[in-house]
Enzyme design. Structure first.
Site, PDB file in Angstrom:
ATOM      1  CG  HIS B 120      -1.929   0.947   1.387  1.00 43.15           C
ATOM      2  ND1 HIS B 120      -1.698   2.263   1.707  1.00 43.15           N
ATOM      3  CD2 HIS B 120      -3.269   0.828   1.228  1.00 43.15           C
ATOM      4  CE1 HIS B 120      -2.861   2.907   1.744  1.00 43.15           C
ATOM      5  NE2 HIS B 120      -3.827   2.060   1.458  1.00 43.15           N
ATOM      6  CG  ASP B 197       0.456  -2.386   6.541  1.00 37.90           C
ATOM      7  OD1 ASP B 197      -0.511  -2.506   7.314  1.00 37.90           O
ATOM      8  OD2 ASP B 197       0.415  -1.701   5.498  1.00 37.90           O
ATOM      9  CD  GLN B 200      -6.867  -4.474   4.069  1.00 43.86           C
ATOM     10  OE1 GLN B 200      -7.810  -5.182   4.429  1.00 43.86           O
ATOM     11  NE2 GLN B 200      -7.033  -3.242   3.638  1.00 43.86           N
ATOM     12  CE  LYS B 223      -7.309  -0.126   6.214  1.00 43.40           C
ATOM     13  NZ  LYS B 223      -7.996   0.248   4.982  1.00 43.40           N
ATOM     14  CB  CYS B 364      -3.683   3.177  -1.715  1.00 45.05           C
ATOM     15  SG  CYS B 364      -4.990   4.346  -1.391  1.00 45.05           S
TER      16      CYS B 364
HETATM   17  C1  LIG Z   1      -2.255  -2.856   3.705  1.00 48.82           C
HETATM   18  C2  LIG Z   1      -2.652  -1.470   4.116  1.00 48.82           C
HETATM   19  N1  LIG Z   1      -1.736  -0.663   4.665  1.00 48.82           N
HETATM   20  C3  LIG Z   1      -2.048   0.578   5.064  1.00 48.82           C
HETATM   21  C4  LIG Z   1      -3.307   1.101   4.895  1.00 48.82           C
HETATM   22  C5  LIG Z   1      -3.590   2.492   5.329  1.00 48.82           C
HETATM   23  O1  LIG Z   1      -4.511   2.530   6.363  1.00 48.82           O
HETATM   24  P1  LIG Z   1      -5.022   3.905   6.924  1.00 48.82           P
HETATM   25  O2  LIG Z   1      -5.619   4.626   5.756  1.00 48.82           O
HETATM   26  O3  LIG Z   1      -6.038   3.537   7.946  1.00 48.82           O
HETATM   27  O4  LIG Z   1      -3.862   4.625   7.471  1.00 48.82           O
HETATM   28  C6  LIG Z   1      -4.290   0.299   4.329  1.00 48.82           C
HETATM   29  C7  LIG Z   1      -5.655   0.826   4.153  1.00 48.82           C
HETATM   30  O5  LIG Z   1      -6.202   0.960   3.110  1.00 48.82           O
HETATM   31  C8  LIG Z   1      -3.949  -1.009   3.909  1.00 48.82           C
HETATM   32  O6  LIG Z   1      -4.855  -1.799   3.325  1.00 48.82           O
END
Ligand SMILES: Cc1ncc(COP(=O)(O)O)c(C=O)c1O
Ligand SMILES: [Zn+2]
Lengths: 141, 409
Positions: B120, B197, B200, B223, B364
């Protein structure tokens, strides 16, 4: 049934037909436009002589709404003066932003009226106006 | 098939019978159970006060609940101690904190950072920008056809020069579950620090930071049934101790002089300014809810739904699924796909008219999309409160799309 109207046949005819989607011989103006939200891209080509849009075409890729709207726009502006095209662009954006109350004023948009319901779909507004915004960049200067 | 948990979610109940909402965008954010909404409202109604400051009863209670949320979170991911839990706004802020604080004070020119191409933007840009600033080299691990990492490549690119390996536990585009325990071990063998991270993964899979030996682990409350605006950074104490503060200001100091200051111990050192108490309380209740349902039950429900969705999608003509197409234990209920000749945004708009919410776009993850040769894709993502009916509605709606666009069926 907004969505069915928008994706109605007029729209599909334009999105799938290639009659406006090609390079223009002797273009006097070329302008690129992008919509980062969908990744829609168009390159608008115009042949303007003595203040009149003699011919117009575009190449591009993206969603059906962006490509159809650009194609409908081209049908509409061909043969018009730059001033008239600018006014049409204003009317079209006015329609999409839901700012025009007088329905009669919208009649001049002809086929582009099919996109009226996009005003209720904020997520797709940028797609519908991509062609027109690109045109504005040319006719503004 | 009804679902015993669905009734706990007011948003999913609205329009039931007449215009049901088919929510299949859980990877973007989850819906919230009644209990989470209730504890947050209770906080704002009954004991809203600035924590750590007031010498009066409601401030003491706000402080207690905020710190209780930290303890519950620490226990939930099996952190050694609660001081290793830093509350942030979200995953993105947690990752930036690590890159700015740990990254900028520990990496030097010529060092390497290694990340999978599937990351991401939130787990890519902080490293890319750090690399640019410090002359650090950012290297990528590419994927095979099914979205899995390649062992050979990992072996080759993970070297003594690798100082940081940052990766998602579960891909937000392909739903791949990465074998993180094994990867972390390999990274530690070359002395790299691992940033995991879990944005998910934590909604669907348990996280045990000690068992995995993760150096840092991050996730977002929103999430995993919690509210937006609260996120978590876990870090091993010895790493957090040696890191400089990220943001400075109120709440994170011991002593402030005109020209110098000393900072509070962990975790306050990394929590400058008034924190999101309501958010932390909501997160604590979200954790309680997940514990009550149980990860085992969540997995059982989701596995059935994922298999059902993959089957249904495979029957739609002109539909391509990206990544792992079969149901396996290495994938979650995040499924990316496209209909031939149709832009994903048109698909999403047509589904929206039927009350079906999916995501369409680059998710993203532009470098991944480019690597897969895609401009964009549609993505459905399941959670345990979804039903087979939700998937049936999706499939019915998807079958209309090409016809509506004049492309046959
Ligand atoms: C794998 C992953 N990392 C990071 C993020 C970023 O999360 P946040 O927008 O809550 O900071 C997301 C969310 O879409 C994600 O799916
Ligand atoms: Zn578009």
């Amino acid at each position: 049934m907004g969505i069915e109207t928008i994706y109605s046949e007029i729209l599909m005819e334009h999105a799938n037909s290639s009659h406006n989607k090609h390079h223009l011989a002797e273009a006097s103006h070329t302008q690129r436009g992008v919509n980062p939200s969908c990744g829609d891209e168009i390159e608008l080509e115009l042949r303007i002589r003595e203040g009149r849009i003699e011919d117009a075409a575009f190449i591009g890729s993206g969603c059906a709404i962006s490509q159809a709207s650009a194609s409908i726009m081209i049908d509409l502006i061909k043969g018009k003066t730059v001033e008239e095209a600018r006014k049409l662009a204003d009317t079209f954006t006015g329609m999409i932003k839901n700012e025009i109350k007088d329905e009669k004023e919208l009649d001049q948009l002809e086929d582009a009226l099919a996109l009226k319901d996009i005003s209720h779909m904020p997520a797709r507004v940028k797609c519908a106006v991509l062609g027109w915004h690109t045109l504005e960049k040319v006719v503004q200067d | 098939m009804s679902n015993q948990y669905r009734n706990d979610f007011p948003l999913l109940r609205q329009g039931e019978g007449t215009e049901p909402l088919i929510y299949l965008d859980n990877a973007a954010t989850s819906q919230k159970p009644e209990s989470v909404l209730r504890v947050m409202e209770e906080y704002y109604r009954k004991y809203n006060a600035n924590p750590h400051r007031g010498l009066y009863e409601i401030s003491v209670k706000a402080t207690e609940q905020y710190e209780q949320a930290r303890r519950v979170t620490a226990e939930f991911i099996n952190a050694k101690e609660e001081a290793e839990i830093i509350f942030t706004r979200n995953t993105t802020e947690s990752l930036n904190l690590i890159a700015y604080s740990y990254g900028r004070s520990n990496l030097k020119e010529g060092d390497e950072i290694l990340i999978p191409i599937s990351e991401h933007h939130s787990n890519l840009l902080p490293w890319q920008q750090l690399a640019k600033e410090k002359g650090v080299i950012l290297k990528y691990l590419y994927l095979d056809q099914k979205g899995a990492l390649k062992e050979e490549e990992l072996k080759e690119k993970l070297t003594k020069k690798t100082r940081i390996l940052a990766l998602a536990y579960v891909s937000n585009v392909l739903g791949t579950i990465y074998p993180v325990k094994d990867i972390i071990q390999k990274a530690h063998q070359v002395g790299a620090v691992v940033v995991l991270d879990c944005a998910q993964s934590i909604p669907h899979l348990p996280l045990d930071v000690q068992e995995l030996e993760a150096d840092f682990a991050v996730f977002s409350g929103h999430k995993m049934l919690g509210p937006m605006g609260i996120g978590v950074l876990y870090g091993k104490r010895e790493l957090l101790e040696q890191m400089p503060p990220f943001l400075t200001g109120g709440e994170m100091i011991d002593y402030v002089g005109e020209q110098e200051a000393s900072f509070a111990p962990l975790p306050q050192k990394f929590e400058a300014g008034t924190p999101n108490v309501g958010g932390a309380i909501g997160l604590m209740e979200a954790i309680n809810y997940i514990k009550q349902v149980g990860y085992g039950q969540i997995a059982a429900l989701e596995e059935e739904l994922t298999a059902y969705a993959l089957e249904g999608l495979k029957e739609i003509p002109h539909l391509t699924i990206y990544g792992e197409k079969a149901f396996t234990k290495n994938r979650c209920g995040v499924i990316s796909f496209n209909l031939e000749g149709v832009h994903p945004h048109d698909t999403a708009s047509i589904l929206d008219a039927d009350g079906v919410c999916i995501r369409a776009g680059h998710h993203c993850a532009q470098p991944l999309m480019r690597y897969l040769g895609l401009a964009a894709s549609c993505r459905l993502s399941l959670y345990f409160y979804n039903t087979q009916e939700d998937i049936d509605a999706l499939i019915t709606s998807l079958k209309k799309v090409r016809r509506l666009l004049g492309l046959g069926n």
